[in-house]
Design an enzyme around this catalytic site. Structure first.
Site, PDB file in Angstrom:
ATOM      1  N   ASN A 230      44.270  39.144  39.703  1.00 45.42           N
ATOM      2  CA  ASN A 230      44.175  39.804  38.394  1.00 45.42           C
ATOM      3  C   ASN A 230      45.389  39.386  37.571  1.00 45.42           C
ATOM      4  O   ASN A 230      46.504  39.825  37.838  1.00 45.42           O
ATOM      5  CB  ASN A 230      44.154  41.328  38.618  1.00 45.42           C
ATOM      6  CG  ASN A 230      44.233  42.102  37.321  1.00 45.42           C
ATOM      7  OD1 ASN A 230      44.034  41.551  36.240  1.00 45.42           O
ATOM      8  ND2 ASN A 230      44.516  43.394  37.425  1.00 45.42           N
ATOM      9  N   TRP A 231      45.132  38.539  36.598  1.00 38.97           N
ATOM     10  CA  TRP A 231      46.257  38.021  35.798  1.00 38.97           C
ATOM     11  C   TRP A 231      46.791  39.035  34.784  1.00 38.97           C
ATOM     12  O   TRP A 231      47.827  38.812  34.175  1.00 38.97           O
ATOM     13  CB  TRP A 231      45.833  36.759  35.036  1.00 38.97           C
ATOM     14  CG  TRP A 231      45.569  35.565  35.894  1.00 38.97           C
ATOM     15  CD1 TRP A 231      45.641  35.476  37.260  1.00 38.97           C
ATOM     16  CD2 TRP A 231      45.194  34.259  35.430  1.00 38.97           C
ATOM     17  NE1 TRP A 231      45.333  34.205  37.676  1.00 38.97           N
ATOM     18  CE2 TRP A 231      45.042  33.440  36.563  1.00 38.97           C
ATOM     19  CE3 TRP A 231      44.946  33.716  34.171  1.00 38.97           C
ATOM     20  CZ2 TRP A 231      44.678  32.092  36.470  1.00 38.97           C
ATOM     21  CZ3 TRP A 231      44.576  32.380  34.076  1.00 38.97           C
ATOM     22  CH2 TRP A 231      44.452  31.577  35.217  1.00 38.97           C
ATOM     23  N   LYS A 232      46.037  40.091  34.554  1.00 35.46           N
ATOM     24  CA  LYS A 232      46.420  41.093  33.537  1.00 35.46           C
ATOM     25  C   LYS A 232      46.647  40.383  32.186  1.00 35.46           C
ATOM     26  O   LYS A 232      45.961  39.424  31.881  1.00 35.46           O
ATOM     27  CB  LYS A 232      47.638  41.895  33.990  1.00 35.46           C
ATOM     28  CG  LYS A 232      47.459  42.441  35.406  1.00 35.46           C
ATOM     29  CD  LYS A 232      48.497  43.448  35.783  1.00 35.46           C
ATOM     30  CE  LYS A 232      48.315  43.824  37.239  1.00 35.46           C
ATOM     31  NZ  LYS A 232      49.144  44.934  37.663  1.00 35.46           N
TER      32      LYS A 232
ATOM     33  N   HIS B  27      40.517  49.758  36.854  1.00 36.11           N
ATOM     34  CA  HIS B  27      41.894  49.469  37.271  1.00 36.11           C
ATOM     35  C   HIS B  27      42.784  50.635  36.814  1.00 36.11           C
ATOM     36  O   HIS B  27      42.561  51.210  35.747  1.00 36.11           O
ATOM     37  CB  HIS B  27      42.358  48.151  36.650  1.00 36.11           C
ATOM     38  CG  HIS B  27      43.653  47.674  37.237  1.00 36.11           C
ATOM     39  ND1 HIS B  27      44.867  48.210  36.858  1.00 36.11           N
ATOM     40  CD2 HIS B  27      43.922  46.753  38.192  1.00 36.11           C
ATOM     41  CE1 HIS B  27      45.827  47.620  37.561  1.00 36.11           C
ATOM     42  NE2 HIS B  27      45.281  46.733  38.382  1.00 36.11           N
TER      43      HIS B  27
ATOM     44  N   GLU C 190      45.559  50.752  35.501  1.00 33.52           N
ATOM     45  CA  GLU C 190      46.162  50.578  34.169  1.00 33.52           C
ATOM     46  C   GLU C 190      45.165  50.969  33.082  1.00 33.52           C
ATOM     47  O   GLU C 190      45.544  51.477  32.029  1.00 33.52           O
ATOM     48  CB  GLU C 190      46.669  49.132  34.006  1.00 33.52           C
ATOM     49  CG  GLU C 190      47.920  48.918  34.852  1.00 33.52           C
ATOM     50  CD  GLU C 190      48.160  47.497  35.314  1.00 33.52           C
ATOM     51  OE1 GLU C 190      47.539  46.562  34.779  1.00 33.52           O
ATOM     52  OE2 GLU C 190      48.980  47.318  36.244  1.00 33.52           O
TER      53      GLU C 190
ATOM     54  N   GLU D 201      43.691  50.695  45.467  1.00 32.47           N
ATOM     55  CA  GLU D 201      44.991  50.311  44.919  1.00 32.47           C
ATOM     56  C   GLU D 201      45.826  51.557  44.665  1.00 32.47           C
ATOM     57  O   GLU D 201      45.687  52.188  43.610  1.00 32.47           O
ATOM     58  CB  GLU D 201      44.797  49.572  43.589  1.00 32.47           C
ATOM     59  CG  GLU D 201      43.978  48.309  43.703  1.00 32.47           C
ATOM     60  CD  GLU D 201      44.320  47.355  42.582  1.00 32.47           C
ATOM     61  OE1 GLU D 201      44.781  46.259  42.888  1.00 32.47           O
ATOM     62  OE2 GLU D 201      44.165  47.717  41.407  1.00 32.47           O
TER      63      GLU D 201
ATOM     64  N   GLY E 197      52.607  46.775  41.208  1.00 30.45           N
ATOM     65  CA  GLY E 197      53.691  46.185  40.416  1.00 30.45           C
ATOM     66  C   GLY E 197      55.062  46.759  40.742  1.00 30.45           C
ATOM     67  O   GLY E 197      56.024  46.525  40.017  1.00 30.45           O
TER      68      GLY E 197
ATOM     69  N   SER F  51      51.132  45.362  45.270  1.00 33.90           N
ATOM     70  CA  SER F  51      52.250  44.559  45.794  1.00 33.90           C
ATOM     71  C   SER F  51      51.890  43.790  47.060  1.00 33.90           C
ATOM     72  O   SER F  51      52.715  43.615  47.956  1.00 33.90           O
ATOM     73  CB  SER F  51      53.483  45.445  46.021  1.00 33.90           C
ATOM     74  OG  SER F  51      53.908  46.000  44.794  1.00 33.90           O
TER      75      SER F  51
ATOM     76  N   GLY G 229      47.914  41.212  41.917  1.00 31.85           N
ATOM     77  CA  GLY G 229      48.419  41.126  40.551  1.00 31.85           C
ATOM     78  C   GLY G 229      49.478  40.039  40.443  1.00 31.85           C
ATOM     79  O   GLY G 229      49.179  38.844  40.354  1.00 31.85           O
ATOM     80  N   GLY G 230      50.743  40.451  40.476  1.00 31.02           N
ATOM     81  CA  GLY G 230      51.867  39.538  40.254  1.00 31.02           C
ATOM     82  C   GLY G 230      51.801  38.238  41.032  1.00 31.02           C
ATOM     83  O   GLY G 230      52.032  37.157  40.480  1.00 31.02           O
TER      84      GLY G 230
HETATM   85  C1  PEP Z   1      46.911  44.974  40.461  1.00 33.56           C
HETATM   86  O1  PEP Z   1      47.283  45.170  39.323  1.00 33.56           O
HETATM   87  O2  PEP Z   1      45.695  44.995  40.725  1.00 33.56           O
HETATM   88  C2  PEP Z   1      47.921  44.738  41.477  1.00 33.56           C
HETATM   89  C3  PEP Z   1      47.594  44.902  42.712  1.00 33.56           C
HETATM   90  O3  PEP Z   1      49.178  44.373  41.030  1.00 33.56           O
HETATM   91  P1  PEP Z   1      50.416  43.891  41.938  1.00 33.56           P
HETATM   92  O4  PEP Z   1      49.855  42.992  43.010  1.00 33.56           O
HETATM   93  O5  PEP Z   1      51.322  43.188  41.003  1.00 33.56           O
HETATM   94  O6  PEP Z   1      51.003  45.142  42.534  1.00 33.56           O
END
Ligand code: PEP
Length: 257
Positions: free
Chosen positions: A9-11, A102, A104, A174, A180, A220, A241-242
């Site tokens: 997920n590039w956000k 998600h 967010e 999640e 994040g 993470s 994500g990241g």
């Molecule tokens: C996400 O936003 O779906 C996620 C898991 O982010 P991160 O891996 O950066 O915690």
């Protein structure tokens, strides 16, 4: 056997040019990867911003492993909703999946379970596959209500579906406190919740369907901890994500099964 999935997920990151470069790097690294020879079923999913979907899908048109997801869609079918993007529009780009719910979206844009249930219906009616996110906040874990919170998210977002429809859904657990933050759930915490989610689905739709659904861990997850997390029997992969923004890290995560 359940499909193993790693979704990135590039956000709200990457210009089109940067995104194209990242996908080319991922493809290049995967060419020589041992998993491409395996008999197991793997899906790699990349979720770029809406405006990159078509161009990135075009890059992947003949790729046997990688498909494209949108990060969200409108809860309305079409019409006067300025700035919104419909499931039907997403379908027309060649994308196959849409991430729904998600944290967010739930937290910054007040998306309720009822709204998410509407989005799930639109995803499915457009012959796309939903990746439905659930997960508790830190205070909900600390006050021991995390199972109830996740059960309600699954119940309200997915329990109106038919057996055929639910079998098309991918669930992503999640924990909000892990997204994040660099704090991942321990493999034991992830397994405990994934097993619980499968039981919740089983109680409603039966064991066979529950055992066929892929449940991804997100929060993470990175090139260092993916192996431990994916080793759990109910963890079928990750929503990343990241670490999905760096080609070598993303490919290491894919190679962690
Ligand atoms: C996400 O936003 O779906 C996620 C898991 O982010 P991160 O891996 O950066 O915690």
């Amino acid at each position: 056997m359940r499909t193993k999935i790693v979704a990135g997920n590039w956000k709200m990151n990457k210009t089109l040019e940067e995104g194209v470069l990242l996908v080319k790097e991922i493809k290049q690294l995967l060419v020589s990867s041992p998993f491409t020879q395996s008999a197991e079923k793997y899906n790699i999913i990349i979720a770029p911003p809406f405006i990159h979907l078509k161009a990135i899908n075009d890059l992947l048109i003949d790729d046997p492993f990688i498909s494209i997801a949108a990060q969200n869609c409108s809860s309305e079918e079409k019409g006067a909703y300025t700035g919104e993007v419909s499931a039907q529009m997403i379908k027309s780009t060649g994308a196959k999946y849409i991430i729904i719910g998600h944290s967010e979206r739930r937290n910054y844009f007040n998306e309720s379970n009822a709204m998410l249930a509407k989005k799930i219906n639109l995803v499915l009616s457009n012959n796309l596959l939903p990746i439905y996110c659930c997960g508790e906040r830190l205070e909900e874990r600390n006050t021991n209500i995390y199972f109830d919170v996740v059960k309600k998210q699954i119940n309200d977002g997915l329990f109106h579906l038919s057996s055929l429809e639910i079998s098309k859904v991918i669930i992503a657990y999640e924990p909000v406190w892990a997204i994040g933050t660099g704090l991942n759930a321990t493999p034991q915490q992830a397994q405990e919740m994934h097993k619980f989610i499968r039981k919740v689905v089983s109680d409603k739709f039966g064991e066979q369907i529950a055992n066929s659904i892929s449940i991804l861990y997100g929060g993470s997850c990175n090139a260092k901890n993916a192996k431990e997390l994916f080793a759990n029997p109910d963890v079928d992969g990750g929503l990343i994500g990241g670490a999905s923004l760096i080609a070598s890290d993303f490919v290491k995560i894919i190679q962690s099964f």
